[in-house]
Design an enzyme around this catalytic site. Structure first.
Site, PDB file in Angstrom:
ATOM      1  N   HIS A  84     -13.008  12.926 -14.867  1.00  0.00           N
ATOM      2  CA  HIS A  84     -12.135  11.838 -15.342  1.00  0.00           C
ATOM      3  C   HIS A  84     -12.738  10.449 -15.138  1.00  0.00           C
ATOM      4  O   HIS A  84     -12.437   9.527 -15.879  1.00  0.00           O
ATOM      5  CB  HIS A  84     -10.755  11.919 -14.680  1.00  0.00           C
ATOM      6  N   ASP A 132      -4.276  15.421   5.320  1.00  0.00           N
ATOM      7  CA  ASP A 132      -4.888  14.397   4.476  1.00  0.00           C
ATOM      8  C   ASP A 132      -3.875  13.251   4.513  1.00  0.00           C
ATOM      9  O   ASP A 132      -2.809  13.320   3.909  1.00  0.00           O
ATOM     10  CB  ASP A 132      -5.088  14.941   3.062  1.00  0.00           C
ATOM     11  N   LYS A 151      -5.490   3.048   1.562  1.00  0.00           N
ATOM     12  CA  LYS A 151      -4.071   3.141   1.197  1.00  0.00           C
ATOM     13  C   LYS A 151      -3.225   2.552   2.336  1.00  0.00           C
ATOM     14  O   LYS A 151      -3.087   1.341   2.445  1.00  0.00           O
ATOM     15  CB  LYS A 151      -3.680   4.592   0.927  1.00  0.00           C
ATOM     16  N   ALA A 186      -3.769   9.868   3.752  1.00  0.00           N
ATOM     17  CA  ALA A 186      -3.911   8.594   3.032  1.00  0.00           C
ATOM     18  C   ALA A 186      -2.619   7.759   3.051  1.00  0.00           C
ATOM     19  O   ALA A 186      -2.656   6.559   3.284  1.00  0.00           O
ATOM     20  CB  ALA A 186      -4.358   8.869   1.599  1.00  0.00           C
ATOM     21  N   TYR A 202     -25.197  -2.293  15.876  1.00  0.00           N
ATOM     22  CA  TYR A 202     -25.434  -0.975  15.277  1.00  0.00           C
ATOM     23  C   TYR A 202     -24.751   0.111  16.095  1.00  0.00           C
ATOM     24  O   TYR A 202     -24.136   1.030  15.553  1.00  0.00           O
ATOM     25  CB  TYR A 202     -26.944  -0.699  15.188  1.00  0.00           C
ATOM     26  N   PHE A 254      -5.574  16.673  -3.258  1.00  0.00           N
ATOM     27  CA  PHE A 254      -6.021  15.553  -4.093  1.00  0.00           C
ATOM     28  C   PHE A 254      -7.344  15.914  -4.770  1.00  0.00           C
ATOM     29  O   PHE A 254      -8.065  16.782  -4.302  1.00  0.00           O
ATOM     30  CB  PHE A 254      -6.173  14.286  -3.236  1.00  0.00           C
ATOM     31  N   ASP A 255      -7.671  15.224  -5.871  1.00  0.00           N
ATOM     32  CA  ASP A 255      -8.835  15.651  -6.663  1.00  0.00           C
ATOM     33  C   ASP A 255     -10.162  15.604  -5.906  1.00  0.00           C
ATOM     34  O   ASP A 255     -10.985  16.503  -6.055  1.00  0.00           O
ATOM     35  CB  ASP A 255      -8.935  14.915  -8.010  1.00  0.00           C
TER      36      ASP A 255
HETATM   37  N1  F0G Z   1      -6.621  11.975  -0.315  1.00  0.00           N
HETATM   38  C1  F0G Z   1      -5.654  11.450  -1.067  1.00  0.00           C
HETATM   39  C2  F0G Z   1      -4.266  11.982  -0.968  1.00  0.00           C
HETATM   40  C3  F0G Z   1      -5.951  10.403  -1.958  1.00  0.00           C
HETATM   41  O1  F0G Z   1      -4.980   9.901  -2.713  1.00  0.00           O
HETATM   42  C4  F0G Z   1      -7.279   9.915  -2.011  1.00  0.00           C
HETATM   43  C5  F0G Z   1      -7.630   8.841  -2.917  1.00  0.00           C
HETATM   44  C6  F0G Z   1      -8.254  10.505  -1.195  1.00  0.00           C
HETATM   45  C7  F0G Z   1      -7.879  11.527  -0.346  1.00  0.00           C
HETATM   46  C8  F0G Z   1      -9.691  10.053  -1.217  1.00  0.00           C
HETATM   47  O2  F0G Z   1      -9.840   8.830  -0.616  1.00  0.00           O
HETATM   48  O3  F0G Z   1     -10.576   7.264  -2.430  1.00  0.00           O
HETATM   49  O4  F0G Z   1     -10.848   6.690  -0.023  1.00  0.00           O
HETATM   50  O5  F0G Z   1     -12.265   8.419  -1.057  1.00  0.00           O
HETATM   51  N2  F0G Z   1      -6.883   8.466  -3.859  1.00  0.00           N
HETATM   52  C9  F0G Z   1      -7.091   7.357  -4.753  1.00  0.00           C
HETATM   53  C10 F0G Z   1      -6.000   7.345  -5.777  1.00  0.00           C
HETATM   54  C11 F0G Z   1      -8.462   7.221  -5.331  1.00  0.00           C
HETATM   55  O6  F0G Z   1      -6.098   6.563  -6.729  1.00  0.00           O
HETATM   56  O7  F0G Z   1      -5.007   8.080  -5.619  1.00  0.00           O
HETATM   57  P1  F0G Z   1     -10.936   7.743  -1.065  1.00  0.00           P
END
Ligand code: F0G
Length: 459
Positions: free
Chosen positions: A449, A214, A257, A216, A72, A124-125
């Site tokens: 979405h 960010d 990613k 990813a 833990y 990102f969304d």
């Molecule tokens: N930032 C970027 C640029 C992303 O593309 C994503 C996720 C996230 C943050 C959030 O990360 O999914 O681990 O919580 N993108 C995926 C996509 C879902 O399909 O582009 P997460």
């Protein structure tokens, strides 16, 4: 004769795929309320919904999983990952989280308050969601050229330094940090140059603002820098990555990613006080600071993934496969965001389904057509994803309407890519007969979405 290019791996474990008939797919998509997220994976033949958490792990990653320490507190897997993050990314402090949006949730809980403004390049969304959820505003400073899908630019994900400079000048009192998304997912998986990153850092320094990445798809971004930016051809990916992150105060990471794992994320930072404050939220939302929502074995796989994901051979195989899909579409004349991105091809739905009104969600319509054609699942990056304006509640219609075809890492062969391209050609050839789209019958107040329910607009 020059030898052709071939993948830098061979396959040791396989998973069957499921073919289906058009009749079956018509029923399934209706039952799914025309939302591709609602399909069961067995109802999909080739799944390009996302490249997130859908890649194949390596033998080294699976071996590392067996050595996971599930304590833990104070697990060796945590310290192992901490050391790799320091080595590859250069940050002293880090907190594990279960995925990228969780990292955003924890870090933004520390840094963002109501009324704040966060400039960035196409947030990102989920990132935008976490900003707007806190009643703050995301200001998009992406270069204008990114909206011209046919224009070939080496770094089409860049932030416009003029726009950023103006936003900083006008609103600097309300700006907690500048956010740089690498690669720029929403603009088409397009990279940001080191020249631009240096420019962002200089502007932020003028106003004493921190810069957060960010991250990813940071490794894919570094690959493009090596291939396209003057002066970086002879640097290794790891050297480029080190330089990129040297300009950041902190980062959020979706490890699903470029760290090639099925689940995981983290925050890394330079400042001890950020770490101390974020630790409180991490414990509240994710878990104790040495596991934060991840198992020890998953942290081990992530540590290896960071190392493998920043190797040139792996990245070359990966990005050449995405480019291969672009080349096939070029043969058929199907328009997409040019040049091909790092993780996906973003098909220009507006140019294809010009007869479907934007109020009927034309990129979603294209996604449904491709699914009906061959059981291929992409994802809409258009008006449904753009959500409603939080203040006026009006639908937001983005300049670009894409069907994103994201390629999972190390998962499909180029034969699958050929099928995708041919299926899209078939839809493209009958594009003028597609005139009706869809209407929303049910939607969530934010990030609709994922769960939206649709019906054919006519009927
Ligand atoms: N930032 C970027 C640029 C992303 O593309 C994503 C996720 C996230 C943050 C959030 O990360 O999914 O681990 O919580 N993108 C995926 C996509 C879902 O399909 O582009 P997460």
């Amino acid at each position: 004769m020059e030898l052709p290019f071939a993948e830098s791996f061979r396959i040791k474990m396989v998973e069957p795929l499921h073919r289906s008939t058009r009749d079956k797919r018509e029923q399934w998509i209706k039952d799914a309320h025309y939302n591709l997220f609602n399909l069961r994976s067995e109802q999909v033949f080739i799944d390009l919904l996302t490249d997130s958490g859908t890649g194949a792990m390596s033998n080294r990653q699976w071996a590392a999983m067996m050595m996971g320490d599930e304590s833990y507190a104070g697990a060796s897997s945590y310290y192992n990952l901490k050391a790799i993050i320091k080595l590859i990314l250069g940050f002293d402090y880090f907190l594990p989280t279960h995925q990228g949006r969780a990292a955003e949730n924890v870090l933004f809980s520390v840094l963002i308050k109501e009324g704040d403004i966060i400039p960035g390049n196409s947030h990102f969304d989920t990132t935008k969601g976490h900003i707007e959820f806190r009643k703050a505003i995301a200001v998009d400073c992406t270069i204008d050229e990114a909206a011209d899908t046919q224009k070939e630019l080496p770094f089409k994900g860049n932030m416009c330094l003029n726009k950023l400079g103006k936003t900083l000048a006008e609103h600097h009192k309300k700006i907690p940090f500048v956010l740089v998304t690498l690669t720029n997912n929403t603009a088409g998986g397009q990279p940001v140059s080191l020249e631009c990153i240096r420019g962002i850092r200089a502007l932020a320094d003028e106003y004493k603002k921190p810069v957060i990445f960010d991250s990813a798809r940071f490794a894919e971004n570094a690959y493009f820098i090596k291939i396209r930016e003057h002066g970086y051809q002879h640097k290794t990916i790891k050297e480029i990555v080190k330089e990129m992150f040297s300009y950041a105060d902190g980062m959020t990471m979706s490890s699903k990613k470029d760290a090639i794992v099925n689940i995981g994320g983290f925050i890394a930072m330079r400042h001890k006080d950020w770490f101390d404050r974020a630790s409180v939220f991490n414990i509240l939302f994710e878990g104790f600071v040495t596991y934060g929502g991840m198992s020890g074995r998953d942290m081990n796989a992530l540590a290896v993934g960071l190392d493998e994901g920043t190797e040139f051979d792996y990245l070359e195989t990966r990005i050449k496969q995405v480019a291969y899909l672009g080349e096939q579409l070029d043969k058929y004349g199907v328009p997409y965001q040019r040049p091909a991105g790092g993780h996906a091809i973003f098909v220009d739905a507006k140019k294809i389904l010009s007869k479907v009104p934007r109020e009927e969600f034309l990129a979603q319509t294209l996604g449904i057509e491709l699914y009906l054609e061959a059981g291929i699942r992409g994802v809409e990056v258009g008006a449904i994803l753009a959500d409603r304006n939080p203040v006026t509640q009006e639908n937001r219609y983005p300049e670009l309407e894409f069907l994103r075809l994201a390629i999972p890492r190390r998962s499909y062969t180029n034969n699958h890519i050929d099928v995708v391209a041919a299926a899209l050609k078939n839809v493209y050839d009958r594009r003028n007969s597609i005139t009706n789209g869809y209407k929303i019958v049910k939607e969530a107040p934010i990030m609709r979405h994922f769960t939206v329910e649709l019906a054919p607009a006519s009927g």
